[in-house]
Scaffold this active site. Structure first.
Site, mmCIF file in Angstrom:
data_model
loop_
_atom_site.group_PDB
_atom_site.id
_atom_site.type_symbol
_atom_site.label_atom_id
_atom_site.label_comp_id
_atom_site.label_asym_id
_atom_site.label_seq_id
_atom_site.Cartn_x
_atom_site.Cartn_y
_atom_site.Cartn_z
ATOM 1 C CG HIS A 71 -0.150 -0.259 2.530
ATOM 2 N ND1 HIS A 71 0.203 -1.406 3.262
ATOM 3 C CD2 HIS A 71 0.497 0.501 2.853
ATOM 4 C CE1 HIS A 71 0.831 -1.312 4.459
ATOM 5 N NE2 HIS A 71 1.157 0.341 4.326
HETATM 6 C C1 T46 Z 1 3.023 0.091 6.931
HETATM 7 C C2 T46 Z 1 3.805 -0.255 7.057
HETATM 8 C C3 T46 Z 1 5.552 -0.114 7.219
HETATM 9 C C4 T46 Z 1 -4.012 -0.346 13.604
HETATM 10 O O1 T46 Z 1 -5.610 -0.653 13.692
HETATM 11 N N1 T46 Z 1 -3.301 1.485 13.830
HETATM 12 C C5 T46 Z 1 -1.909 1.147 13.275
HETATM 13 O O2 T46 Z 1 -1.385 2.104 14.235
HETATM 14 C C6 T46 Z 1 -2.067 -0.027 11.802
HETATM 15 C C7 T46 Z 1 -0.427 0.416 11.485
HETATM 16 C C8 T46 Z 1 -1.989 -0.534 12.098
HETATM 17 N N2 T46 Z 1 -3.350 -1.355 12.165
HETATM 18 C C9 T46 Z 1 -4.228 -2.180 12.085
HETATM 19 C C10 T46 Z 1 -4.589 -2.439 10.796
HETATM 20 C C11 T46 Z 1 -4.875 -3.319 10.380
HETATM 21 O O3 T46 Z 1 -6.277 -4.360 10.876
HETATM 22 O O4 T46 Z 1 -3.616 -3.892 11.833
HETATM 23 C C12 T46 Z 1 -3.382 -4.298 11.085
HETATM 24 C C13 T46 Z 1 -2.540 -4.840 10.470
HETATM 25 O O5 T46 Z 1 -2.356 -3.439 9.842
HETATM 26 P P1 T46 Z 1 -1.606 -3.677 7.740
HETATM 27 O O6 T46 Z 1 -2.286 -4.737 7.038
HETATM 28 O O7 T46 Z 1 -1.590 -1.957 7.024
HETATM 29 O O8 T46 Z 1 -0.170 -3.732 8.329
HETATM 30 P P2 T46 Z 1 0.641 -4.348 7.339
HETATM 31 O O9 T46 Z 1 1.825 -3.886 7.537
HETATM 32 O O10 T46 Z 1 0.521 -3.877 6.066
HETATM 33 O O11 T46 Z 1 1.366 -2.072 7.011
HETATM 34 C C14 T46 Z 1 1.554 -1.178 8.291
HETATM 35 C C15 T46 Z 1 1.167 -0.018 8.552
HETATM 36 O O12 T46 Z 1 0.072 -0.368 8.520
HETATM 37 C C16 T46 Z 1 1.220 0.729 7.636
HETATM 38 O O13 T46 Z 1 0.813 1.914 7.531
HETATM 39 O O14 T46 Z 1 3.234 1.351 6.334
HETATM 40 O O15 T46 Z 1 3.124 -0.765 7.620
#
Ligand code: T46
Length: 135
Positions: A52
């Site tokens: 993303h």
């Molecule tokens: C990024 C990369 C480096 C939250 O509720 N609060 C938060 O602050 C974050 C970061 C995530 N979440 C929830 C949203 C999803 O349900 O945690 C779950 C996993 O998040 P996501 O699938 O977006 O995780 P990554 O590892 O793909 O991405 C993350 C960050 O979301 C993103 O901003 O830059 O790490």
């Protein structure tokens, strides 16, 4: 200009071990006010994360243990870097597509962010990202 921009944090080690202090607004410090800190750990082997971009969010990612490979893409160029050093922070600007791959079992990826969590700031479709990045 390269998408891979590092901040080198001074290691304040002594004979007991190592310590890194992350500060804002100083030399070799995080170049923004930090509103949120999160960390990614216990990533299953073979799993990739990210896929993303953010419309308006700057981040610094520091691998405080283990390693992973970060791919950054601004819609024109695609570059990658290994995050494998607790004294190095990778600056991730807004409107940059990111992917994280090859997490080691012990990887702890600490991320410092300019904004609170906001799902509406995410662009999770690569075609949408390319369209918005070219505007
Ligand atoms: C990024 C990369 C480096 C939250 O509720 N609060 C938060 O602050 C974050 C970061 C995530 N979440 C929830 C949203 C999803 O349900 O945690 C779950 C996993 O998040 P996501 O699938 O977006 O995780 P990554 O590892 O793909 O991405 C993350 C960050 O979301 C993103 O901003 O830059 O790490």
């Amino acid at each position: 200009m390269s998408l891979i921009k590092w901040i080198e944090f001074p290691s304040l080690g002594d004979d007991r071990g190592s310590l890194v202090a992350v500060e804002m607004g100083q030399d070799r410090a995080v170049p923004f006010d930090i509103k949120r800190v999160y960390y990614i750990y216990h990533t299953e082997q073979g799993v990739s994360r990210g896929y993303h971009a953010h419309k308006q969010l700057k981040q610094v990612a520091i691998c405080v243990a283990g390693k992973c490979r970060m791919v950054l893409d601004d819609g024109k160029t695609r570059e990658e870097a290994w995050l494998d050093c607790p004294t190095k922070g990778l600056v991730i600007e807004d409107m940059v597509w990111r992917e994280m791959h090859d997490f080691s079992k012990d990887c702890v990826l600490l991320v410092l962010a300019t904004e609170h969590y906001d799902e509406s700031d995410y662009i999770r479709d690569y075609s949408d990202f390319l369209r918005q990045a070219s505007q």
